[in-house]
Design a protein around this motif. Structure first.
Motif: not given
Ligand code: ADP
Ligand code: ZN
Length: 348
Positions: A155-182
């Protein structure tokens, strides 16, 4: 949205837009002997200004950029990292900071957990998949013989999740994440599914909604991992869609992406659940996946998948474990013999 902090076993997760700017303070408070920064090349390129700022405030003793993508996730890359840490005289009181997708997270987490039996680790996930799923739970690893054969829980000491990063993701990578969210929606959050149903137009990183979805997704996974860190019981349900998913990825020679394969796996699990458990929400799930541009039909026969299904890493038997859906928020593991699966396959 404000910044939220979650306790996660012996680490902390910090979530929210702008949370990346806390990094400097966290490192100052840690007072590490040395600092290493490992960054995904694409993140460095797309977020050039932010990364330059971070790098100049952190002032790392070691700065390494690596290409994202599965080819990087090897023991050779880890070896290079070990050598670099050793040559720069990193000690156990030093910190490794990783910024990137799941590949960079896996590699860096494994390196941090093995170098001198474990040095401090901070992870900043930058893909939707890593933010909503893989950064939680402490699994890391490298591909050796098969995908993720070698790895540790750390387990990392800190995990920092900032949505600013995903604004540059290619669509296909974005959909990959959406599948896990579903997937997390089916396992533990009707709310996720409702939000996705209400917003049938394609969700993207600019959409405010995605931040809420990531947060809910994190909460589902955190609750499960806290109960069963080492995956001896309930954590197995997080593999919904993955028994078929892994087999599909493998026989497509990884041309079908993880999220696409998991989406097909979830749709198949829903169909099998309808047949074996009387699950009534099969159409609903398939609609949600389709409306968000995820595939729901496996392009292979069961015969073609048989070998890959049975010889998934860590399993050498004739029995498979499928994660099935009794109802939304009630998901169960079920052992099934191959012969039985063949019978069900014919029927669905
Ligand atoms: P995952 O997080 O799905 O496990 P990877 O770590 O392999 O996947 O990342 C997928 C791809 O996305 C890689 O090519 C990586 O360089 C790239 N990537 C990672 N983060 C970002 C980002 N924030 N913007 C654009 N591309 C990114
Ligand atoms: Zn997955």
């Amino acid at each position: 949205m404000s910044i939220i902090t979650y306790n996660h076993l012996n680490g902390k997760i910090i979530f929210g837009r702008g949370s990346i700017h806390i990094l400097e303070q966290l490192i100052q408070d840690m007072k590490p002997y040395k600092k290493a920064l490992i960054i995904d090349e694409n993140v460095s390129r797309f977020h050039n200004q932010l990364i330059n700022e971070l790098s100049s405030t952190i002032n790392p003793d070691l700065h390494i950029e690596l290409p994202g993508g599965e080819q990087t996730k090897t023991i050779d890359t880890v070896r290079e990292l070990w050598i670099n840490l050793y040559e720069k005289e990193f000690t156990r009181t030093s910190v490794l900071i990783a910024i990137g997708g799941g590949v960079i997270g896996d590699l860096s987490g494994f390196t941090a957990s093995t170098y001198m039996r474990g040095i401090k680790f901070i992870y900043i996930p930058t893909t939707l998949l890593a933010q909503a799923d893989s950064c939680i739970g402490g699994k890391n690893g490298v591909d050796f013989k098969v995908k993720n054969l070698i790895g540790t829980f750390y387990i990392p000491t800190y995990t920092i999740i900032d949505p600013i990063f995903i604004t540059t993701l290619p669509k296909r990578e974005f959909r990959n994440g959406l599948a896990e969210i579903i997937k997390h929606g089916i396992i533990g959050s009707e709310k996720i599914l409702k939000m996705l149903e209400k917003n049938m137009q394609e969700i993207n990183a600019q959409n405010q909604l995605i931040e809420k979805l990531i947060r809910l997704s994190i909460e589902v996974k955190l609750n499960i991992v806290e109960l069963d860190y080492k995956e001896s019981g309930v954590r197995r349900i997080l593999n919904l869609g993955h028994t078929f998913g892994h087999a599909i990825e493998k026989i497509s020679d990884y041309k079908i992406s993880h999220g696409e394969a998991v989406s097909m796996g979830i749709a198949t699990a829903a169909r099998i659940s309808k047949y074996t458990l009387g699950f009534t929400g099969e159409k609903r799930i398939i609609n949600i996946l389709r409306n968000h541009n995820l595939p729901t039909e496996i392009p292979y026969t069961l015969d073609e998948m048989e070998e890959a299904l049975l010889h998934d890493k860590k399993r050498w038997s004739d029995k498979l474990t499928l994660i099935l859906i009794r109802e939304i928020e009630e998901v169960i593991p079920m052992d099934i013999e191959l012969e039985e699966l063949k019978r069900v396959w014919e029927a669905i």
